[in-house]
Each structure stands twice: as structure tokens, then as C-alpha cells.
Design an enzyme around this catalytic site. Structure first.
Site, short mmCIF file in Angstrom:
data_model
loop_
_atom_site.label_atom_id
_atom_site.label_comp_id
_atom_site.label_asym_id
_atom_site.label_seq_id
_atom_site.Cartn_x
_atom_site.Cartn_y
_atom_site.Cartn_z
N HIS A 104 42.52 46.66 34.64
CA HIS A 104 41.36 46.38 33.80
C HIS A 104 40.21 47.32 34.13
CE1 HIS A 104 40.49 44.25 37.52
NE2 HIS A 104 39.21 44.28 37.19
N ASP A 106 36.00 46.89 34.54
CA ASP A 106 35.12 45.74 34.74
C ASP A 106 34.15 45.52 33.58
OD1 ASP A 106 36.20 44.96 37.16
OD2 ASP A 106 34.90 46.29 38.31
N HIS A 261 41.49 49.57 37.25
CA HIS A 261 41.91 49.22 38.61
C HIS A 261 42.67 47.91 38.61
CE1 HIS A 261 37.97 47.43 37.93
NE2 HIS A 261 38.31 46.50 38.80
N ARG A 276 30.74 42.36 46.08
CA ARG A 276 30.79 43.23 44.91
C ARG A 276 29.43 43.33 44.20
NH1 ARG A 276 34.09 42.94 39.14
NH2 ARG A 276 32.30 41.76 38.42
C1 OGA Z 1 36.71 43.69 41.12
C2 OGA Z 1 38.15 43.80 41.31
C3 OGA Z 1 39.65 44.49 43.05
C4 OGA Z 1 40.03 44.05 44.40
O1 OGA Z 1 36.02 43.32 42.07
O2 OGA Z 1 36.26 44.01 40.01
O3 OGA Z 1 38.89 43.99 40.38
O4 OGA Z 1 40.91 44.71 44.98
N1 OGA Z 1 38.54 43.76 42.58
O5 OGA Z 1 39.49 43.06 44.91
MN MN Z 2 37.65 44.47 38.59
#
Ligand code: OGA
Ligand code: MN
Length: 285
Positions: A104, A106, A261, A276
């Protein structure tokens, strides 16, 4: 851009497809303008950067994120107390649900999707819990001219409905984060181009992520699915990807306009905790 063009940082590519580690920066001490200019340039070149062995507080992470632009507020998870832009991403030993467990980009379901995501590792399992990245510019470039013509001008309906909507998977998920339900945001729909032009580099990239895309504009869901599936499989094929193995203190920052990702869910029995921050972007064109 070759590595000689960096005077203040060392940039070590992570794979043939995308990604680079940045060395020689202590984020806790703050990043001056000249160093930030190099980091930003490396970020546009490599699409995702990694900083290892950092020790940063939520406030220090916020200060670094602000150098990329105005910060976003994530609508669906309660932020850390006193840090409105920092959300925890936690999977406990016995949690089954995995945040980000599918390819995806974000917040592509917003009218203005975030441009950057910063993710900082606080606790990491002894093995597993890697994050995969895929280069959407390379994926676009590799398409035939006939397919590029078909995609030219095509838009898709983006929505958080399947994940954060009234019957989205997060409503039933067993993860430990405190959710904020907001059906007006969870059920909103926006049209974005399937091929977007990067506002800073001018490069074209595929912009289509299955968890957040419902269908193409003017088409039914089942009519859209075959082409959506092809593009998704094509875009995430191994030659366009890399895999990052976290260690405590790693910080990744990726460009959602140029990558997708995927958070791997292969560490049952272990805890993983990240912080995050997302940085606001523009309306895709
Ligand atoms: C995010 C996500 C990836 C992870 O925080 O947007 O997709 O590896 N995380 O935690
Ligand atoms: Mn993500």
C-alpha cells in the site's frame, strides 16, 4: 546522482531497485539546513532512506519530520500523549493482526495523501518483522507503451472503507492501538490518477494500492479487478522491491508518491513497537 555529490552524509544504496542507508547523521543532535538539503536530495533519488542506531525521542522525531513539511494527523489511531503527530504502531506477542500487512501507499484514501512517512523502531523481534518496499517509478517505466496509453488519464476511486470503514478489517482487528472511529473519513471517496507525476522530480509513478482502491472511475468493481490485479502484481514484482531488516533505533522515511510498502507478519510470539509520523502531501496529479 552519484555518491560524490554528497559532502555531509554518506549514502549507501540498499538494492538495485530503491532505498539507501544514510550514514554520518545523529538525528538526536538535530539536522542543519545544508545537511538536510543532502538528505532531501538523497530521499528523492532513492525513494526510501534508512538511518541506523538513532536514539530519538518523539519530540526529536517530530522536529526532524517537520523539516520535510507540515505534519499530518492520522485520523484512525490515537497519538502518543503530548505528541499529536506521533502514532504508535504496536504488535504484541499474541496479536494476530498486522498493521500495514499488504502492499500500500499511506493514506492514499485522503484528498491530499501524505507525502512522507517516518517510522522509528523502538522494539524489534529477534527475527522477522521486516518491511518491504517497491519502486513505483521503476514499475511504471517498465510498462509497455500500449499499457501506458491505456493508463494515461485513468483515475481510480480511493477509499479507506475496506480497512477503516464501518465494516473495515480494523474494526475487528485484535491489535493494541487505541482506534479513533471516524466514519466520515473512513467512508470518504476521492479520485486520484493511476499514474501520478511526482511534484518534486517530475517523474511518473504507478499510484494504485489494492487495500485503498475500490475500482476505476466510470467502471464497476468487477470490471476493474482484472486490470487492478495485473498492475498490483506487476508493481510489486521482485525486481522492483527491497526488504529492510530493522534494528532498534532504525528510522525509515519513505516517499508515498513513489513507493508502496508491506509490513511482514512473520514474528508471532514476539513484540514489535514503532513510532510513526506522516508529512502532508498535495492532491495527486
Ligand atoms: C506504516 C506501515 C510498516 C511496518 O506504518 O504505514 O505500513 O513495517 N508500517 O510497520
Ligand atoms: Mn503503511
Amino acid at each position: 546522482m552519484n555518491e560524490q555529490s554528497y559532502g555531509r552524509i554518506k549514502v549507501v544504496p540498499s538494492s538495485g531497485a530503491l532505498g539507501a542507508s544514510v550514514e554520518g547523521v545523529n538525528l538526536a543532535a538535530g539536522v542543519d539546513d545544508a545537511t538536510f538539503e543532502e538528505i532531501h536530495r538523497a530521499w528523492l533519488d532513492h525513494h526510501v532512506l534508512f538511518f541506523r542506531d538513532q536514539r530519538i525521542s518523539p519530540a526529536q522525531m517530530t522536529a526532524f519530520a517537520e523539516q520535510f513539511g507540515e505534519l499530518d494527523t492520522y485520523p484512525f489511531i490515537e497519538p502518543l500523549p503530548g505528541h499529536p503527530h506521533v502514532i504508535p504502531i504496536i504488535k504484541e506477542e499474541d496479536t494476530k493482526f498486522n498493521f500495514g500487512g499488504g502492499w500500500h501507499s499511506d493514506m492514499s484514501y485522503q484528498e491530499k495523501p501524505c507525502k512522507a512517512t517516518l517510522l522509528y523502531a523502538i522494539q524489534i523481534p529477534p527475527r522477522g518483522g521486516d518491511t518491504l518496499f517497491a519502486n513505483m517509478t521503476a514499475a511504471y517505466d517498465a510498462l509497455s507503451s500500449g499499457m501506458k496509453q491505456i493508463l494515461d488519464g485513468l483515475k481510480a476511486v480511493f477509499t479507506a472503507s475496506k480497512v477503516h470503514g464501518a465494516s473495515g478489517v480494523y474494526r475487528k482487528a485484535d491489535h493494541p492501538m487505541k482506534m479513533q472511529q471516524d466514519d466520515s473519513k473512513g467512508e470518504a471517496r476521492f479520485l486520484h490518477p493511476v499514474v501520478r507525476t511526482h511534484p518534486e522530480t517530475g517523474r511518473k509513478a504507478l499510484y494504485l494500492d489494492l487495500p485503498h482502491v475500490e475500482r476505476f472511475e466510470g467502471m464497476r468493481v468487477h470490471e476493474s479487478q482484472p486490470l487492478m490485479n495485473f498492475l498490483y502484481q506487476h508493481a510489486t514484482a521482485p525486481p522492483f522491491t527491497m526488504r529492510f531488516q530493522w534494528t532498534v533505533g532504525s528510522l525509515a522515511i519513505w516517499d508515498n508518491r513513489a513507493v508502496q510498502h508491506y509490513a511482514l507478519n512473520d514474528y508471532a510470539g514476539f513484540r514489535r513497537e514503532m513510532n510513526r509520523i506522516t508529512v502532508q502531501g498535495d492532491v495527486p496529479y
